[in-house]
Design an enzyme around this catalytic site. Structure first.
Site, PDB file in Angstrom:
ATOM      1  N   TYR A 100       0.947  -1.049  -0.110  1.00  0.00           N
ATOM      2  CA  TYR A 100      -0.300  -0.145   0.228  1.00  0.00           C
ATOM      3  C   TYR A 100       0.873   1.405   0.282  1.00  0.00           C
ATOM      4  O   TYR A 100       1.912   1.244   0.086  1.00  0.00           O
ATOM      5  CB  TYR A 100      -1.057  -0.036   1.133  1.00  0.00           C
ATOM      6  CG  TYR A 100      -2.098  -1.132   0.742  1.00  0.00           C
ATOM      7  CD1 TYR A 100      -3.167  -1.642  -0.140  1.00  0.00           C
ATOM      8  CD2 TYR A 100      -2.350  -2.349   1.935  1.00  0.00           C
ATOM      9  CE1 TYR A 100      -3.681  -2.949  -0.568  1.00  0.00           C
ATOM     10  CE2 TYR A 100      -2.940  -3.150   2.222  1.00  0.00           C
ATOM     11  CZ  TYR A 100      -3.698  -3.337   0.791  1.00  0.00           C
ATOM     12  OH  TYR A 100      -4.495  -4.773   1.017  1.00  0.00           O
ATOM     13  N   ARG A 108       2.253   0.009  10.940  1.00  0.00           N
ATOM     14  CA  ARG A 108       2.268  -0.648  10.379  1.00  0.00           C
ATOM     15  C   ARG A 108       3.167  -1.093   9.418  1.00  0.00           C
ATOM     16  O   ARG A 108       2.346  -0.599   8.615  1.00  0.00           O
ATOM     17  CB  ARG A 108       0.916  -1.384  10.459  1.00  0.00           C
ATOM     18  CG  ARG A 108       1.317  -3.117   9.716  1.00  0.00           C
ATOM     19  CD  ARG A 108      -0.073  -3.717  10.255  1.00  0.00           C
ATOM     20  NE  ARG A 108      -0.894  -4.288  10.856  1.00  0.00           N
ATOM     21  CZ  ARG A 108      -1.519  -5.212  10.646  1.00  0.00           C
ATOM     22  NH1 ARG A 108      -2.794  -5.526   9.578  1.00  0.00           N
ATOM     23  NH2 ARG A 108      -1.396  -6.726  10.804  1.00  0.00           N
ATOM     24  N   ASP A 168       2.427 -13.511   4.832  1.00  0.00           N
ATOM     25  CA  ASP A 168       2.457 -13.435   5.753  1.00  0.00           C
ATOM     26  C   ASP A 168       1.408 -13.534   6.660  1.00  0.00           C
ATOM     27  O   ASP A 168       1.251 -13.984   7.537  1.00  0.00           O
ATOM     28  CB  ASP A 168       1.955 -11.534   6.024  1.00  0.00           C
ATOM     29  CG  ASP A 168       1.507 -10.346   6.717  1.00  0.00           C
ATOM     30  OD1 ASP A 168       2.667 -10.135   7.448  1.00  0.00           O
ATOM     31  OD2 ASP A 168       0.069 -10.603   7.000  1.00  0.00           O
ATOM     32  N   ALA A 214      -4.318 -12.691  14.633  1.00  0.00           N
ATOM     33  CA  ALA A 214      -5.596 -12.269  14.014  1.00  0.00           C
ATOM     34  C   ALA A 214      -6.614 -13.569  13.731  1.00  0.00           C
ATOM     35  O   ALA A 214      -7.138 -13.944  14.186  1.00  0.00           O
ATOM     36  CB  ALA A 214      -4.982 -11.838  12.282  1.00  0.00           C
ATOM     37  N   CYS A 231      -6.216 -22.781   7.806  1.00  0.00           N
ATOM     38  CA  CYS A 231      -6.748 -23.447   7.003  1.00  0.00           C
ATOM     39  C   CYS A 231      -6.263 -22.605   5.533  1.00  0.00           C
ATOM     40  O   CYS A 231      -7.407 -22.430   4.665  1.00  0.00           O
ATOM     41  CB  CYS A 231      -7.856 -24.263   6.503  1.00  0.00           C
ATOM     42  SG  CYS A 231      -9.383 -23.309   7.590  1.00  0.00           S
ATOM     43  N   CYS A 262     -10.629 -17.919   6.499  1.00  0.00           N
ATOM     44  CA  CYS A 262     -10.970 -17.325   6.809  1.00  0.00           C
ATOM     45  C   CYS A 262     -10.438 -15.613   5.105  1.00  0.00           C
ATOM     46  O   CYS A 262     -11.132 -14.878   5.005  1.00  0.00           O
ATOM     47  CB  CYS A 262     -10.290 -16.570   7.491  1.00  0.00           C
ATOM     48  SG  CYS A 262      -8.510 -16.836   8.442  1.00  0.00           S
ATOM     49  N   ASP A 303     -22.140 -32.689   4.813  1.00  0.00           N
ATOM     50  CA  ASP A 303     -21.562 -32.932   4.110  1.00  0.00           C
ATOM     51  C   ASP A 303     -22.591 -34.352   3.289  1.00  0.00           C
ATOM     52  O   ASP A 303     -22.659 -33.586   1.927  1.00  0.00           O
ATOM     53  CB  ASP A 303     -20.489 -33.835   3.476  1.00  0.00           C
ATOM     54  CG  ASP A 303     -18.948 -32.711   4.005  1.00  0.00           C
ATOM     55  OD1 ASP A 303     -19.360 -31.995   2.895  1.00  0.00           O
ATOM     56  OD2 ASP A 303     -18.031 -33.402   3.856  1.00  0.00           O
TER      57      ASP A 303
HETATM   58  P1  ADP Z   1     -18.602 -34.303   7.346  1.00  0.00           P
HETATM   59  O1  ADP Z   1     -17.940 -33.498   6.549  1.00  0.00           O
HETATM   60  O2  ADP Z   1     -20.233 -33.960   6.874  1.00  0.00           O
HETATM   61  O3  ADP Z   1     -18.636 -34.368   8.596  1.00  0.00           O
HETATM   62  P2  ADP Z   1     -16.937 -36.287   6.980  1.00  0.00           P
HETATM   63  O4  ADP Z   1     -17.359 -37.235   5.705  1.00  0.00           O
HETATM   64  O5  ADP Z   1     -16.513 -36.080   7.628  1.00  0.00           O
HETATM   65  O6  ADP Z   1     -18.504 -35.753   7.188  1.00  0.00           O
HETATM   66  O7  ADP Z   1     -17.427 -37.772   8.032  1.00  0.00           O
HETATM   67  C1  ADP Z   1     -18.800 -38.875   7.428  1.00  0.00           C
HETATM   68  C2  ADP Z   1     -18.326 -39.740   9.070  1.00  0.00           C
HETATM   69  O8  ADP Z   1     -19.687 -40.661   8.666  1.00  0.00           O
HETATM   70  C3  ADP Z   1     -17.509 -40.631   8.071  1.00  0.00           C
HETATM   71  O9  ADP Z   1     -16.390 -40.993   9.515  1.00  0.00           O
HETATM   72  C4  ADP Z   1     -18.548 -41.474   8.552  1.00  0.00           C
HETATM   73  O10 ADP Z   1     -17.566 -42.879   8.273  1.00  0.00           O
HETATM   74  C5  ADP Z   1     -19.474 -41.769   9.293  1.00  0.00           C
HETATM   75  N1  ADP Z   1     -20.548 -42.630   8.687  1.00  0.00           N
HETATM   76  C6  ADP Z   1     -20.966 -42.420   6.709  1.00  0.00           C
HETATM   77  N2  ADP Z   1     -22.382 -43.392   7.348  1.00  0.00           N
HETATM   78  C7  ADP Z   1     -22.377 -44.051   8.595  1.00  0.00           C
HETATM   79  C8  ADP Z   1     -22.919 -44.494   9.314  1.00  0.00           C
HETATM   80  N3  ADP Z   1     -24.393 -45.587   7.997  1.00  0.00           N
HETATM   81  N4  ADP Z   1     -22.988 -44.840  10.529  1.00  0.00           N
HETATM   82  C9  ADP Z   1     -22.166 -44.402  11.422  1.00  0.00           C
HETATM   83  N5  ADP Z   1     -21.372 -43.672  10.731  1.00  0.00           N
HETATM   84  C10 ADP Z   1     -21.390 -43.228   9.015  1.00  0.00           C
HETATM   85 FE1  SF4 Z   2      -7.743 -20.141  11.204  1.00  0.00          FE
HETATM   86 FE2  SF4 Z   2      -8.991 -21.029   9.605  1.00  0.00          FE
HETATM   87 FE3  SF4 Z   2     -10.134 -20.299  11.358  1.00  0.00          FE
HETATM   88 FE4  SF4 Z   2      -9.012 -18.609   9.582  1.00  0.00          FE
HETATM   89  S1  SF4 Z   2     -10.719 -20.171   8.968  1.00  0.00           S
HETATM   90  S2  SF4 Z   2      -8.988 -18.782  12.019  1.00  0.00           S
HETATM   91  S3  SF4 Z   2      -7.020 -20.474   9.401  1.00  0.00           S
HETATM   92  S4  SF4 Z   2      -9.418 -22.288  11.364  1.00  0.00           S
END
Ligand code: ADP
Ligand code: SF4
Length: 714
Positions: A196, A244, A286, A340, A367, A370, A667
């Site tokens: 900047y 800064r 940074d 931060a 990660c 943010c 998910d």
């Molecule tokens: P999210 O990011 O939504 O938490 P993940 O894929 O990280 O989803 O986690 C889903 C979890 O659900 C996995 O650990 C998987 O083993 C578990 N899972 C999926 N189906 C079953 C089930 N029928 N009974 C028990 N656990 C399950």
């Molecule tokens: Fe930390 Fe990820 Fe949260 Fe940003 S989004 S503060 S990097 S955990």
């Protein structure tokens, strides 16, 4: 406003009796010019994506950090004039009197908890394109930032500043300082970092001037010195003045009189600011992702500052460990521990250390979701802290939970990020929680992905939640428990969260930019096969249209295992979306180290078991590679079989699940980044205690008089 004038809530409770003796130094008050920081926890300025359009969201976000014990809480960049207009990226402003009221909400929210409020006044110089104001960007010599990323490109080049322009910027800084004081800020920044305007004067690459503001190091520091002087003059003893500054490029420059130009600048300006806020120059360095940059990565660049100036020094380094923080202070690197991301992931980090509860810190995983929020132009999101940005909008507090009047039974199926968060929040709200996970350990995708190169820190998503759940008496957790609808019916839960995750598929990619049909051939794999160790071959093609980290990490992993890897993507860069998370340059380094061939704007047409046929997306040129296997990182589909069986059972009319509330979470509802899954799990549990049809409160700008004033140059 002097600190003693603040109405302080909760100060009486903030005693050190329970703090680990070794960590008590972190709670020393630290004078910063005319004000005193109540402790060493300093939330440095950081982008929040919150502007004058959502002042209540912003005030609650910053105020929560003060409540959590951050002794100083800063704004993000606050533009001092319409010639510093970063649109469409979000930025705050103090352009005229109309902007004061929305900032006063923030300072009041911070002062309420006895913390100091700092404002990062900012002029973007040549970096901004003034897309909305359409004023010429300003720069020392007309040298533009010629960015390589399309989001930062523009067709507006900056004007070389004449003496009148320099005087004008100084007056804008003075006027913004006056407004900042009116808004109640205790620390006022001059910004000379990250490309900047102030930085542009310091760097000879930007500053080609031959007048008193260019040439020698003394001349190049003159503009920053004058910015500090007008700020000091206006602030008087009412507020501290902070500088800064980015020091990476300057430290790499040799100097005739100093160890480096960075040493020179700090020596020349040594006692002018009350506070030195020192950092790196480029965002990927940074605010580096943990995948490539460890905690404390700034130290080799900024370690000298404390030795050159007597003034207070703050710096960052994704610090989450109190022992590391204490070490920074005892070794004389920093006076104040800047945070931060650490403050976003856990606004109550200081309070947890004070209470001797360091285990309870929800540590940032680095990660950079943010940062991606800022690049996306939206209020901040955080993987670890689903409540970030939701404090006012949804009334989600990171540490306080409404209690259920009836401890109903909540069953969570699936122990990934979504399930763990849903269970934790439900349990904290007083529900009886049962968790079932089919695998032998908790964490779902995080458990798998954190075993890939650079992602070990991401395991904190699992570890924090599993630890926190283990502290509660109303949770029963079962691994090795694959659940089917009939098992669930027998448990007679009132609420069932189906957090069964998602699966990767082998769908190819259409030139219409959507997934097409699955590729059904031998030795075609997905990331799920990589996690299950099913992928083998001397030569492997990774075809990635997911475009986030995973395709790149898998290519790196297979390369490390000795395979010759070709990485192809229809996007313009490998792992293209990692630009958003500051990872992109390092992705290229990591792939380069493994000898991975990178093909961009390339689509996969066909694989017959030995030969992959690809085509350039733009010119149709055909490319072929002999490979033993293909890994497609593309489409993820939710695992909804269990949910559908539960729905069918409920609809069957046999009464088994008649009154149960069944919901898809994470998910399994809509596949996304881990941050989305955690937010979804959190929302499920909070939703148990509110009207699920309520989405959130909508914020509105405040303090704008009608009709609007005309901006003048002063
Ligand atoms: P999210 O990011 O939504 O938490 P993940 O894929 O990280 O989803 O986690 C889903 C979890 O659900 C996995 O650990 C998987 O083993 C578990 N899972 C999926 N189906 C079953 C089930 N029928 N009974 C028990 N656990 C399950
Ligand atoms: Fe930390 Fe990820 Fe949260 Fe940003 S989004 S503060 S990097 S955990």
């Amino acid at each position: 406003m002097a600190q003693h004038e603040h109405e302080i809530e909760g100060a009486a409770e903030r005693r050190l009796a329970d703090c680990h003796p070794h960590h008590r130094i972190l709670f020393d008050p630290v004078p910063i010019g005319p004000v005193v920081a109540p402790n060493r926890f300093y939330q440095v300025p950081h982008a929040s994506g919150m502007t004058e359009s959502n002042p209540r969201v912003r005030a609650a976000f910053r105020g929560t950090k003060a409540e959590g014990g951050w002794g100083v809480v800063s704004t993000g960049a606050v533009s001092i004039h319409p010639s510093s207009d970063d649109s469409p990226l979000p930025y705050a402003r103090l352009w005229n009197e109309a902007d004061i009221a929305s900032h006063a909400l923030t300072t009041a929210a911070v002062h309420k908890h006895g913390s100091l409020a700092a404002v990062e006044l900012w002029h973007g110089g040549a970096v901004v394109m003034n897309r909305t104001s359409r004023l010429p960007p300003l720069s020392p010599s007309g040298v533009p930032w010629a960015a390589t990323h399309i989001g930062f490109m523009g067709q507006q080049r900056p004007k070389p500043m004449d003496g009148r322009d320099i005087d004008a910027v100084l007056q804008w800084q003075r006027a913004a300082t006056r407004r900042a004081l009116d808004a109640g800020f205790d620390i006022i920044y001059v910004y000379a970092g990250m490309g900047y305007l102030g930085y542009e004067f310091l760097l000879p690459e930007y500053n080609w001037r031959t007048d008193g503001y260019g040439g020698s190091l003394e001349n190049r520091t003159r503009f920053v010195r004058e910015m500090l002087e007008v700020t000091r003059d206006e602030a008087g003893s009412k507020a501290a003045v902070a500088l800064r500054i980015s020091l990476e490029e300057l430290r790499a420059k040799a100097s005739d009189h100093y160890e480096s130009e960075a040493h020179g600048v700090v020596s020349l300006l040594s006692d002018i600011p009350d506070l030195w806020d020192v950092k790196m120059d480029s965002s990927p360095n940074d605010c580096g992702a943990s995948r490539f940059r460890p905690e404390g990565a700034h130290e080799p660049i900024i370690d000298f500052v404390r030795k050159v100036t007597d003034r207070t020094v703050v710096g960052v380094g994704r610090f989450t460990s109190p022992d590391t923080m204490v070490s920074q202070i005892k070794r004389g690197v920093l006076d104040l521990i800047g945070g931060a991301r650490a403050s976003i992931a856990d606004p109550f980090l200081p309070e947890k250390i004070r209470r001797g509860e360091s285990d309870a810190i929800r540590e940032c995983i680095g990660c950079n979701i943010c940062i991606a929020s800022w690049h996306d132009g939206v209020p901040v999101r955080c993987t670890q802290n689903a409540t970030a940005g939701e404090e006012w909008r949804r009334d989600w507090h990171p540490e306080r939970f409404q209690k259920t009047p009836q401890p109903e039974h909540v069953l969570v199926v699936g122990g990934g990020p979504a399930g763990l968060e849903a269970a934790l929040v439900a349990a904290r709200q007083g529900y009886q929680v049962t968790m079932a996970e089919q695998r032998s350990d908790w964490g779902g995708r995080v458990l798998q992905e954190s075993q890939l190169p650079g992602l070990a820190v991401w395991r904190r998503v699992r570890d924090y939640r599993v630890w926190a759940l283990s502290q509660l008496g109303n949770v029963a957790m079962y691994t090795d428990s694959p659940m089917e609808a009939a098992d669930i019916a027998g448990l007679k839960a009132d609420h069932i969260a189906v957090a069964t995750g998602a699966r990767w598929t082998t769908h190819l990619y259409s030139p219409l930019e959507i997934p097409s049909s699955p590729l059904s051939a031998a030795r075609v794999f997905t990331p799920d096969d990589v996690f299950a160790d099913r992928v083998a071959g001397d030569r492997i093609l990774v075809f990635d249209y997911d475009n986030y980290y995973l395709g790149g990490v898998i290519a790196e992993t297979l390369g490390r295992q000795g395979a010759q890897v070709v990485y192809a993507t229809p996007a313009g860069h490998a792992s293209a979306w990692t630009f958003m998370t500051n990872e992109l340059p390092y992705v290229y380094k990591a792939l380069g180290e493994q000898g991975v061939e990178i093909l961009t704007t390339t689509n996969l047409d066909h694989f017959d078991g030995t030969r992959a046929q690809m085509r350039n997306l733009f010119n149709d040129e055909v490319l072929e590679r002999q490979v033993d296997a293909v890994v497609i990182v593309g489409l993820r589909l939710p695992n909804t079989t269990l949910y559908e069986s539960l729905q069918a059972l409920q609809a069957s009319g046999d009464g088994t699940l008649a009154s149960a509330h069944i919901a898809l979470v994470g998910d399994a509802l809509a596949p996304g980044a881990i941050a989305h899954a955690v937010h979804s799990g959190h929302g499920f549990a909070r939703g148990l205690l509110c009207d699920p049809t309520d989405l959130y409160r909508r914020d509105e700008p405040i303090g704008l008089p009608t009709p609007q004033p005309v901006f003048t140059e002063q």
